[in-house]
Design a protein around this motif. Sequence first.
Motif, PDB file in Angstrom:
ATOM      1  N   ASN A  17       0.719  -1.037   0.142  1.00 54.91           N
ATOM      2  CA  ASN A  17       0.198  -0.224  -0.028  1.00 54.91           C
ATOM      3  C   ASN A  17       0.675   1.259  -0.041  1.00 54.91           C
ATOM      4  N   VAL A  19     -14.726   1.013  -0.829  1.00 52.60           N
ATOM      5  CA  VAL A  19     -15.055   0.130  -2.070  1.00 52.60           C
ATOM      6  C   VAL A  19     -16.346   0.171  -2.718  1.00 52.60           C
ATOM      7  N   VAL A  40     -10.993  -6.082  -6.893  1.00 57.22           N
ATOM      8  CA  VAL A  40     -10.857  -5.416  -5.513  1.00 57.22           C
ATOM      9  C   VAL A  40     -12.089  -5.763  -4.644  1.00 57.22           C
ATOM     10  N   TYR A  89     -12.848  -8.126  -1.336  1.00 60.71           N
ATOM     11  CA  TYR A  89     -13.523  -7.617  -0.097  1.00 60.71           C
ATOM     12  C   TYR A  89     -14.914  -8.486   0.167  1.00 60.71           C
ATOM     13  N   THR A  93      -8.107  -8.331   2.582  1.00 60.38           N
ATOM     14  CA  THR A  93      -8.322  -7.180   1.854  1.00 60.38           C
ATOM     15  C   THR A  93      -6.981  -6.353   1.706  1.00 60.38           C
ATOM     16  N   ASN A 103      -4.917  -5.917  -2.610  1.00 56.43           N
ATOM     17  CA  ASN A 103      -5.365  -4.772  -3.401  1.00 56.43           C
ATOM     18  C   ASN A 103      -4.072  -4.517  -4.140  1.00 56.43           C
TER      19      ASN A 103
END
Length: 347
Positions: free
Chosen positions: A54, A129, A243, A247, A288, A292
């Motif tokens: 991230n 999301v 994504v 999730y 999650t 990503n």
Amino acid sequence: KQWYQRRVRGSLSLISMFQQTPSTSEMSFTVSDPVRYILILWSIISTVLSLTGNTIVLIASRKYRALKLDEYSVRLIDNLAAADIGYTLTDIIPTIGAIAANKWVYGRELCIADRFLTNVFYNITPLIVALLSVSKLTCIMSPLEAHTRTAPRILCAVSLVWIVVISACLVSTVVYSSNIYYDHISFQCWVDYTHREYFGTFLIIYMILVAAVILTTTIWLLVLAKRITGGVKRKGSTAIIAVCAIYSIATVPTAVVMALKLTNWGKSWSEDTRAICDIVTLYSFYLTNICNPIVYYFSLRSFKEFVDTRIFMRVNTTDNAPANMTLSTGASISTPVLGNQEDNDIF
């Protein structure tokens, strides 16, 4: 005078609450050492991958503009990466210490603060999301509208989501602060809603509504993406679909378990069953945070090129090929320059 006395008693009770140590769940079930070691390993792997991945996403987006999507989607991806980093710092890392010590070692003050921050980052993720999927859907259905979304509109929409979530989590933390306890099964601080089932029901309804929006828009995106010609044009939609799917896979078990716990059947579960469900649903949410950046790498060409060239230091020789190649016979073959195909990732 009575009002003043009530205020003094309330202040003293609040001070004493912060001086106490968090209570521990009364279940007799204990997690075995092999399971604890597995959870520690999984938490460490999740921490490393989440913080690294991230952070790269934020650097690639903010500094190098390496995400060739519409501005609204890029800003939402930035906020999603920031929320994943925040969840890792406030939830996963403290959990590693609690698992290793087999108890909560941070005190009641940090137990309450940890519960508040974890709730913020945990609840902001589904809303971002959902906004991301809705934004991509409207972008496909009205491509010209995507170019009219200005920075102030994007900032207002994202800021409103953060303000609502932080306010709701702050109110719930203050109201239910006396019900916060340390759960020795999940190795985290939780809020006991046993005597306030209406609040637990509200949380379930909230999760179901948000999940329904994500699921509906994801299916719609999948149908529309198949109608778009060209693999490059589908990449932007593919990233958002992946994504949303990750999730959903990571959070649907949590919603199901929460709903079943409020039923008479769920209340009759054995301690072993409840412990297994809590551990599986809690630690599956780490997916999650991990997946990503991996999704962006394999579905967005611009982000993949950034990681390959800036992180892995790979040289892309195909982009440096000459436009005209001469054969040994003297004949000339002209290779057309296609330009930056990644601009089509807006779809």
